[in-house]
Write a protein that holds these residues in place. Structure first.
Motif, mmCIF file in Angstrom:
data_model
loop_
_atom_site.group_PDB
_atom_site.id
_atom_site.type_symbol
_atom_site.label_atom_id
_atom_site.label_comp_id
_atom_site.label_asym_id
_atom_site.label_seq_id
_atom_site.Cartn_x
_atom_site.Cartn_y
_atom_site.Cartn_z
ATOM 1 N N GLY A 48 39.920 -135.674 -27.607
ATOM 2 C CA GLY A 48 38.540 -135.364 -27.240
ATOM 3 C C GLY A 48 37.597 -136.111 -28.165
ATOM 4 N N ALA A 49 36.309 -136.153 -27.806
ATOM 5 C CA ALA A 49 35.337 -136.851 -28.644
ATOM 6 C C ALA A 49 35.253 -136.164 -30.010
ATOM 7 N N VAL A 50 35.335 -134.837 -30.003
ATOM 8 C CA VAL A 50 35.211 -134.085 -31.251
ATOM 9 C C VAL A 50 36.570 -133.520 -31.681
ATOM 10 N N GLN A 51 37.227 -132.866 -30.751
ATOM 11 C CA GLN A 51 38.476 -132.162 -31.075
ATOM 12 C C GLN A 51 39.645 -132.791 -30.312
ATOM 13 N N SER A 52 40.736 -133.032 -31.017
ATOM 14 C CA SER A 52 41.944 -133.477 -30.313
ATOM 15 C C SER A 52 42.959 -132.340 -30.305
ATOM 16 N N ILE A 53 43.753 -132.301 -29.233
ATOM 17 C CA ILE A 53 44.873 -131.362 -29.235
ATOM 18 C C ILE A 53 46.147 -132.154 -28.972
ATOM 19 N N TYR A 54 47.263 -131.554 -29.329
ATOM 20 C CA TYR A 54 48.525 -132.295 -29.326
ATOM 21 C C TYR A 54 49.532 -131.473 -28.530
ATOM 22 N N ALA A 55 49.852 -131.968 -27.333
ATOM 23 C CA ALA A 55 50.757 -131.223 -26.456
ATOM 24 C C ALA A 55 52.201 -131.604 -26.759
ATOM 25 N N ILE A 56 53.076 -130.618 -26.730
ATOM 26 C CA ILE A 56 54.498 -130.900 -26.955
ATOM 27 C C ILE A 56 55.165 -131.072 -25.589
ATOM 28 N N LEU A 57 55.768 -132.231 -25.370
ATOM 29 C CA LEU A 57 56.464 -132.496 -24.093
ATOM 30 C C LEU A 57 57.954 -132.318 -24.303
#
Ligand code: PEP
Ligand code: MN
Length: 357
Positions: A48-57
């Motif tokens: 995201g522009a401000v916040q990133s998230i990290y999905a586990i695949l």
């Protein structure tokens, strides 16, 4: 996103890593990647522009993995996202499924299914001529009712003989055929005859034993299923869950079909609901094929409803059409359009489709 297809508890689970700071540093991300790889999983960064998230695949849920990640001092938490329709959910790994029908890859090109409401077993030539004319006008698949769910018990209810006519029309034109099945006997006959698309009509959209039987019958085949929205279904989730019943047995080729809900407007047969298409698209990866004919219930309004459906994002249409609607059976005298009207409609819908891309 860690997508777990768990056939027991019917929930889709996606694990999302939320860092304490808006983004992980390069070193932190490398460490997180090393850990998830130990468990056979990968990381998908959603930036995201401000916040990133990290999905586990990955395919499995490891409590130890979650604990290891949550134990890192720069991680806030690992969130689990759940959905009641794990297979059809837009986050499901099935989102990469490509449904191909009538030579059309759904989503890539516009799918047009057309044909009479009801096949007259006493007049096979009418069906063949209608099918040929619709093919010539641009249809990719033909429809035709063999068995009919009629509100009035004294109305014509359909006839097994029409099944042979449907399939002969399909052979002559080379177009795949759609027909409605209302019970397990219809289902068995339709599968034996090689019907390429089964329709579950509005009255059976919540008949869970039929949905299960259809799911079992089409599992391991290429047969597609067009599930109409129940006339009484209020919630979008209820509609999606009905389709999940079918896909749960292993065949993902289901199409969602808004066809009008309980009428609340004087003049339309049902309340047009093509406008739910974007909602279905937001929640699922499933193609949407709108039926404008039963929605508005009058030939005169079918073109406008079709264009609206395409504007709303539909992947295709299923339209009642007949070479001579006035002398047709079932709904045709009221709502079927002629092959010429179908040709004009298709042209307009294709222009709207182009505007979308
Ligand atoms: C039909 O397709 O002819 C039909 C009866 O459909 P619905 O279930 O939408 O009424
Ligand atoms: Mn009909």
């Amino acid at each position: 996103m860690r997508v777990v297809i768990d056939r027991q508890n019917r929930n889709i689970e996606c694990e999302m890593i939320i860092p304490k700071n808006p983004k992980l540093t390069v070193d932190q991300l490398a460490e997180v990647k090393r850990i998830v790889e130990e468990f056979g999983c990968k990381i998908q960064v959603i930036e995201g522009a401000v916040q990133s998230i990290y999905a586990i695949l990955g395919d499995e849920r490891h409590e130890l993995l979650i604990n290891r990640i949550e134990g890192l001092d720069y991680i806030d938490r690992v969130d689990t996202i759940q959905s009641p329709h794990k297979l059809l959910d837009i986050r499901s790994e099935l989102k990469n499924n490509k449904t191909v029908f009538g030579g059309i890859e759904l989503g890539e090109r516009f799918l047009a299914i057309a044909g009479p409401c009801t096949i007259d077993p006493k007049d096979p030539n009418r069906f063949y001529e209608t099918a040929e004319a619709l093919k010539e006008a641009g249809a990719h698949a033909i429809r035709g009712g063999v068995w009919k769910p009629r509100t009035n018990p004294y109305s014509y209810q359909g006839d097994d003989k029409a099944l042979e006519i449907l399939m002969e029309g399909s052979r002559r034109t080379g177009l795949p055929a759609n027909t409605e099945v209302m019970d397990e006997r219809n289902l068995e006959l339709a599968m034996e005859a090689g019907v390429q698309m089964l329709q579950i009509g509005t009255r059976n959209a919540l008949n869970y034993s039929l949905l299960r039987a259809v799911g079992q019958a089409v599992a391991g085949t290429d047969t597609a299923v067009l599930l109409k929205r129940g006339r009484h279904i209020g919630s979008i989730n209820e509609f999606i869950s009905a389709a999940e019943y079918i896909v749960n047995f292993g065949n993902p080729n289901v199409l969602l079909c808004p066809r009008g809900t309980l009428p609340s407007l004087e003049g339309f047969r049902n309340h047009p609901d093509e406008s739910i298409t974007p909602l279905l698209k937001e929640k699922t990866w499933v193609p949407v094929v709108v039926d404008p004919s039963h929605s508005v219930g009058k030939a005169l309004y079918v073109e406008a409803c079709s264009m609206a459906a395409v504007a709303y994002g539909a992947d295709g249409l299923c339209i009642e059409a007949n070479i001579d609607p006035v002398t047709g059976l079932g709904d045709d005298p009221k709502q079927a359009i002629t092959p010429e009207a179908f040709r004009r409609l298709l042209k307009k819908c294709e222009s709207i489709w182009e505007l979308r891309s």
